[in-house]
Enzyme design. Structure first.
Site, PDB file in Angstrom:
ATOM      1  N   GLU A   1      -4.712  67.641 -71.498  1.00 47.92           N
ATOM      2  CA  GLU A   1      -3.455  67.091 -70.978  1.00 47.92           C
ATOM      3  C   GLU A   1      -2.640  68.187 -70.263  1.00 47.92           C
ATOM      4  O   GLU A   1      -2.061  67.947 -69.201  1.00 47.92           O
ATOM      5  CB  GLU A   1      -2.655  66.445 -72.121  1.00 47.92           C
ATOM      6  CG  GLU A   1      -1.263  65.980 -71.762  1.00 47.92           C
ATOM      7  CD  GLU A   1      -1.181  65.019 -70.566  1.00 47.92           C
ATOM      8  OE1 GLU A   1      -2.204  64.501 -70.122  1.00 47.92           O
ATOM      9  OE2 GLU A   1      -0.059  64.835 -70.052  1.00 47.92           O
TER      10      GLU A   1
ATOM     11  N   LYS B   1      -1.465  68.075 -66.338  1.00 38.97           N
ATOM     12  CA  LYS B   1      -0.073  68.224 -65.880  1.00 38.97           C
ATOM     13  C   LYS B   1       0.002  69.308 -64.812  1.00 38.97           C
ATOM     14  O   LYS B   1       0.642  69.138 -63.785  1.00 38.97           O
ATOM     15  CB  LYS B   1       0.858  68.626 -67.046  1.00 38.97           C
ATOM     16  CG  LYS B   1       1.262  67.541 -67.999  1.00 38.97           C
ATOM     17  CD  LYS B   1       2.260  66.554 -67.492  1.00 38.97           C
ATOM     18  CE  LYS B   1       1.652  65.314 -66.939  1.00 38.97           C
ATOM     19  NZ  LYS B   1       0.996  64.341 -67.756  1.00 38.97           N
TER      20      LYS B   1
ATOM     21  N   HIS C   1     -20.673  78.667 -73.825  1.00 44.71           N
ATOM     22  CA  HIS C   1     -21.790  77.861 -73.305  1.00 44.71           C
ATOM     23  C   HIS C   1     -21.676  77.660 -71.801  1.00 44.71           C
ATOM     24  O   HIS C   1     -22.287  76.743 -71.260  1.00 44.71           O
ATOM     25  CB  HIS C   1     -21.852  76.523 -74.044  1.00 44.71           C
ATOM     26  CG  HIS C   1     -22.015  76.685 -75.516  1.00 44.71           C
ATOM     27  ND1 HIS C   1     -23.214  77.083 -76.085  1.00 44.71           N
ATOM     28  CD2 HIS C   1     -21.126  76.579 -76.535  1.00 44.71           C
ATOM     29  CE1 HIS C   1     -23.051  77.181 -77.402  1.00 44.71           C
ATOM     30  NE2 HIS C   1     -21.790  76.896 -77.699  1.00 44.71           N
TER      31      HIS C   1
ATOM     32  N   ARG D   1       6.472  54.048 -57.006  1.00 47.57           N
ATOM     33  CA  ARG D   1       5.238  53.269 -56.895  1.00 47.57           C
ATOM     34  C   ARG D   1       4.454  53.596 -55.617  1.00 47.57           C
ATOM     35  O   ARG D   1       3.312  53.150 -55.451  1.00 47.57           O
ATOM     36  CB  ARG D   1       5.553  51.773 -56.887  1.00 47.57           C
ATOM     37  CG  ARG D   1       6.282  51.299 -58.120  1.00 47.57           C
ATOM     38  CD  ARG D   1       6.487  49.815 -58.061  1.00 47.57           C
ATOM     39  NE  ARG D   1       5.223  49.116 -58.090  1.00 47.57           N
ATOM     40  CZ  ARG D   1       4.546  48.801 -59.188  1.00 47.57           C
ATOM     41  NH1 ARG D   1       5.025  49.140 -60.367  1.00 47.57           N
ATOM     42  NH2 ARG D   1       3.406  48.169 -59.134  1.00 47.57           N
TER      43      ARG D   1
ATOM     44  N   LYS E   1       2.605  56.083 -59.344  1.00 49.50           N
ATOM     45  CA  LYS E   1       2.928  55.967 -60.761  1.00 49.50           C
ATOM     46  C   LYS E   1       2.072  54.923 -61.460  1.00 49.50           C
ATOM     47  O   LYS E   1       1.679  55.082 -62.602  1.00 49.50           O
ATOM     48  CB  LYS E   1       4.414  55.602 -60.879  1.00 49.50           C
ATOM     49  CG  LYS E   1       4.930  55.477 -62.300  1.00 49.50           C
ATOM     50  CD  LYS E   1       5.138  56.823 -62.916  1.00 49.50           C
ATOM     51  CE  LYS E   1       5.604  56.781 -64.339  1.00 49.50           C
ATOM     52  NZ  LYS E   1       5.244  58.019 -65.049  1.00 49.50           N
TER      53      LYS E   1
ATOM     54  N   TRP F   1       1.832  52.962 -50.703  1.00 48.64           N
ATOM     55  CA  TRP F   1       0.852  53.971 -51.133  1.00 48.64           C
ATOM     56  C   TRP F   1      -0.425  53.581 -50.401  1.00 48.64           C
ATOM     57  O   TRP F   1      -1.053  52.571 -50.723  1.00 48.64           O
ATOM     58  CB  TRP F   1       0.665  53.931 -52.651  1.00 48.64           C
ATOM     59  CG  TRP F   1      -0.197  55.033 -53.168  1.00 48.64           C
ATOM     60  CD1 TRP F   1       0.189  56.296 -53.506  1.00 48.64           C
ATOM     61  CD2 TRP F   1      -1.611  54.974 -53.416  1.00 48.64           C
ATOM     62  NE1 TRP F   1      -0.895  57.023 -53.936  1.00 48.64           N
ATOM     63  CE2 TRP F   1      -2.013  56.231 -53.880  1.00 48.64           C
ATOM     64  CE3 TRP F   1      -2.579  53.987 -53.272  1.00 48.64           C
ATOM     65  CZ2 TRP F   1      -3.325  56.531 -54.225  1.00 48.64           C
ATOM     66  CZ3 TRP F   1      -3.889  54.284 -53.602  1.00 48.64           C
ATOM     67  CH2 TRP F   1      -4.249  55.548 -54.082  1.00 48.64           C
TER      68      TRP F   1
ATOM     69  N   GLU G   1      -1.946  68.312 -61.398  1.00 48.34           N
ATOM     70  CA  GLU G   1      -1.419  67.216 -60.580  1.00 48.34           C
ATOM     71  C   GLU G   1      -0.059  67.557 -59.961  1.00 48.34           C
ATOM     72  O   GLU G   1       0.285  67.024 -58.918  1.00 48.34           O
ATOM     73  CB  GLU G   1      -1.351  65.900 -61.357  1.00 48.34           C
ATOM     74  CG  GLU G   1      -0.389  65.881 -62.506  1.00 48.34           C
ATOM     75  CD  GLU G   1      -0.436  64.571 -63.298  1.00 48.34           C
ATOM     76  OE1 GLU G   1      -0.825  63.545 -62.740  1.00 48.34           O
ATOM     77  OE2 GLU G   1      -0.043  64.602 -64.476  1.00 48.34           O
TER      78      GLU G   1
HETATM   79  C1  F6R Z   1      -0.444  61.686 -65.323  1.00 47.70           C
HETATM   80  C2  F6R Z   1      -0.219  60.265 -65.225  1.00 47.70           C
HETATM   81  C3  F6R Z   1      -1.398  59.364 -65.092  1.00 47.70           C
HETATM   82  C4  F6R Z   1      -1.177  58.109 -65.947  1.00 47.70           C
HETATM   83  C5  F6R Z   1      -2.315  57.108 -65.707  1.00 47.70           C
HETATM   84  C6  F6R Z   1      -2.163  55.870 -66.585  1.00 47.70           C
HETATM   85  O1  F6R Z   1       0.746  62.386 -65.486  1.00 47.70           O
HETATM   86  O2  F6R Z   1       0.893  59.811 -65.235  1.00 47.70           O
HETATM   87  O3  F6R Z   1      -2.583  59.997 -65.437  1.00 47.70           O
HETATM   88  O4  F6R Z   1      -1.128  58.489 -67.278  1.00 47.70           O
HETATM   89  O5  F6R Z   1      -2.335  56.706 -64.365  1.00 47.70           O
HETATM   90  O6  F6R Z   1      -0.947  55.224 -66.339  1.00 47.70           O
HETATM   91  P1  F6R Z   1      -0.326  54.237 -67.389  1.00 47.70           P
HETATM   92  O7  F6R Z   1       0.079  55.021 -68.582  1.00 47.70           O
HETATM   93  O8  F6R Z   1       0.818  53.586 -66.684  1.00 47.70           O
HETATM   94  O9  F6R Z   1      -1.415  53.250 -67.734  1.00 47.70           O
END
Ligand code: F6R
Length: 587
Positions: free
Chosen positions: A466, A470, A489, A28, A582, A71, A473
């Site tokens: 997606e 991945k 384009h 977190r 997270k 964080w 990030e």
């Molecule tokens: C990317 C990732 C984030 C989450 C986003 C939403 O790997 O984990 O983009 O998908 O912060 O989080 P949740 O699913 O917990 O709402």
């Protein structure tokens, strides 16, 4: 976004319990951490920057302790800015998750003479409490007087070293409270409590609690009226919460996907049918989420249309405003979220409900705010996701939507069989990679580049987005996903000699267009990697995907592995990418 863990006990307990709780919550927030304990009427604390994984604590055992993983929002990553923050007399320790938006204004309300040691928005709270306790000796009442002045979404917990009590109040950010033998606990995530208890209350927004050795009392934070807490006996399974032989949670969670898919196929049919029913009944269906969950929602739109014949609208949860006026009692909002605590998703769902819409949720965290507020909550059941990146929860959302989409036309069993089959195909993919290392080799050929492009057409377009998310990030390599049709384009201007381009070209109606895009970038010198059932002259490298409905699962898992390998090659920590948390519980 910040993890909170603490206890109040009748007898001294090891402070290492808090450290262990914080280690679980590290996902977190992982820029710094701190713990405070009550000792002989005074607060003793310890704060550190950096990872907590190997940390030990020198703090003495105590009857009351509070810890925090941070964080950063306000103030840099320093020991001084790490929580807890202590008042001038050394009696109170405050920790906080969220943002005190009016902290300047609150600071101006203080009498002169307080000594501030940090640059955080939080520290003002402990000094306000220090003044408040002079008139109001009850800890919870004093905290509530302070809490009611705070603007912004927060969870605030305070330890009083004089009385050995803890109080907590929240209007955002999760707090779970737990009853164990001789002690009570609080944590940001109920899973962190499961070593101690399964008797848990999820504190609602707008509520507060006082933790004493005698138990926990819950109150409405505005009125101060007591509330009888609903105590759940949590039964969910945290079997798969360790590393189980993997070096990182990212690798472990990617490799769990075959099991996740098979379990969904076997256990989630009834929930998929229930979801199909509410989707089928709604006049309008809106799919929302953030980040990876948003990409799952985008993919879901194709699944609902193609397998279930139901059209839907997709929006990033933070952008729902545009469509809010369209919502009414005939609308259904399907909210996708691993954590169930993402602030943009929760706010969007609340606003949608305010307009009469029904809310369905695809959510992993049982007991989370989204799980509790939804009219229909379908739990993904894929176990805790400890890597900051979403992998298995993304796949689980696709699988449930896949079955629900088939369910719309009375074919949930067929959907379940396809999801089951996808589980076996992912297993083969992982076995093949373990023997041949093709994805790892491909990562080696890409790793030194600055930019990477991923092209997908139609239902492969959200997969391209997606895959790019991945990769960027976790490895900090600039990756962009594009609709292959958009190539000419503008995007093609970025292609130069050696530019890596991943082309998503499974055997579907759009393969020839993906191959055309591959050919165009190849002709301009790109290094092309085809995600394809067979090699083609347009591809320098082919990463195999099968010719079945499981191709999206294979494309996504291949991209996840590629991202993981790139992270390792580029010296990044796959589980804790820089700047990310997270669960995004602040705006
Ligand atoms: C990317 C990732 C984030 C989450 C986003 C939403 O790997 O984990 O983009 O998908 O912060 O989080 P949740 O699913 O917990 O709402």
């Amino acid at each position: 976004m910040c993890g909170i863990f603490g206890f109040v006990a009748a007898q001294n307990r090891h402070t290492s319990e808090v450290l262990t709780g914080l280690k679980f919550l590290e996902y977190r927030g992982y820029d710094s951490w701190g713990i405070a304990v009550a000792k002989d009427g005074e607060v003793e604390s310890e704060k550190k920057t950096g990872a907590i994984a190997q940390a030990t604590t020198r703090l003495p055992d105590s009857t009351a302790a509070l810890g925090h993983t941070r964080w950063a929002t306000h103030g840099g990553v320093t020991e001084a800015n790490a929580h807890p923050h202590i008042d001038c007399k050394g009696r109170f320790a405050v920790i906080h998750n969220g943002i005190v938006e009016n902290y300047h204004e609150l600071g101006a309300r203080l009498r002169p003479g307080h000594i501030f040691l940090s640059q955080t928005d939080t520290e003002v709270l402990v000094h306000l409490l220090e003044e408040e306790i002079e008139c109001e000796t009850d800890l919870l009442k004093a905290l509530l007087t302070v809490f009611r002045q705070v603007e912004g979404l927060s969870a605030v917990a305070v330890l009083d070293a004089h009385t050995g009590q803890v109080a907590v109040a929240k209007n955002g950010s999760p707090i779970a409270l737990g009853w164990a033998d001789g002690a009570v606990y609080l944590a940001s995530d109920a899973n962190a409590l499961l070593d101690h208890t399964r008797r848990i209350h999820f504190l609602d927004d707008g509520n507060a609690a006082a933790l004493t050795p005698d138990g926990i009392r819950v109150y409405n934070a505005q009125s101060g009226q007591p509330i009888i807490p609903e105590v759940r006996n949590v039964t969910w399974d945290v079997r798969h919460s360790g590393l189980e032989g993997h070096t990182h949670f990212m690798s472990k969670e990617i490799h769990e996907q075959p099991r996740v898919l098979r379990e969904i196929a076997e256990r989630k049919r009834a929930e998929a049918v229930a979801l199909a029913q509410v989707i089928g009944e709604a006049r309008d269906v809106y799919l929302i989420g953030c980040g990876t969950a948003y990409h799952a929602a985008m993919q879901g739109r194709y699944l609902l249309a193609e397998l279930g014949g139901k059209s839907s609208t997709v929006a990033a949860a933070s952008e729902l405003n545009l469509i809010l006026p369209l919502l009414d009692a005939d609308s259904l909002v399907v909210a996708f979220s691993q954590s169930g605590e993402t602030i943009d998703v929760l706010e969007a769902a609340r606003e949608a409900r305010g307009r009469g819409a029904r809310i369905a949720a695809l959510v992993n965290a049982e007991g989370s705010a989204l799980d509790r507020m939804a009219d229909l909550s379908v739990l993904l059941g894929c176990g805790p996701e400890r890597c900051v990146l979403s992998t298995k929860s993304y796949t689980a959302k696709l699988a449930i939507l896949h079955m629900a989409a088939r369910g719309l036309v009375g074919e949930v069993e067929r959907g379940a069989a396809e999801v089951h089959d996808a589980g076996f195909r992912l297993e083969s993919l992982f076995e093949r990679e373990a023997k041949q290392g093709t994805i790892r080799d491909t990562a080696r050929r890409i790793t030194d580049h600055q930019h990477l492009f991923i092209l997908g057409r139609h239902r492969n377009y959200p997969l391209a987005l997606e895959a790019a998310l991945k990769i960027k990030e976790v490895s900090y390599l600039h990756a962009e996903g594009f609709a292959a049709g958009e190539l000419k384009h503008g995007v093609i201007a970025l292609i130069t000699h050696g530019t890596p381009c991943l082309i998503l070209a499974p055997d579907d109606d759009f393969r020839h267009e993906a191959l055309a895009a591959a050919s165009e970038v190849h002709a301009r010198g790109a290094f092309t990697v085809g995600f394809s059932p067979r090699p083609e002259s347009e591809f320098d490298v082919t990463l195999p995907v099968s010719c079945s409905v499981s191709a999206p699962y294979e494309i996504s898992a291949t991209a996840q592995l590629l991202a993981y390998e790139l992270a390792l090659l580029r010296g990044c920590d796959p589980d804790k990418p820089r700047n990310l948390a997270k669960s995004v519980t602040v705006k």
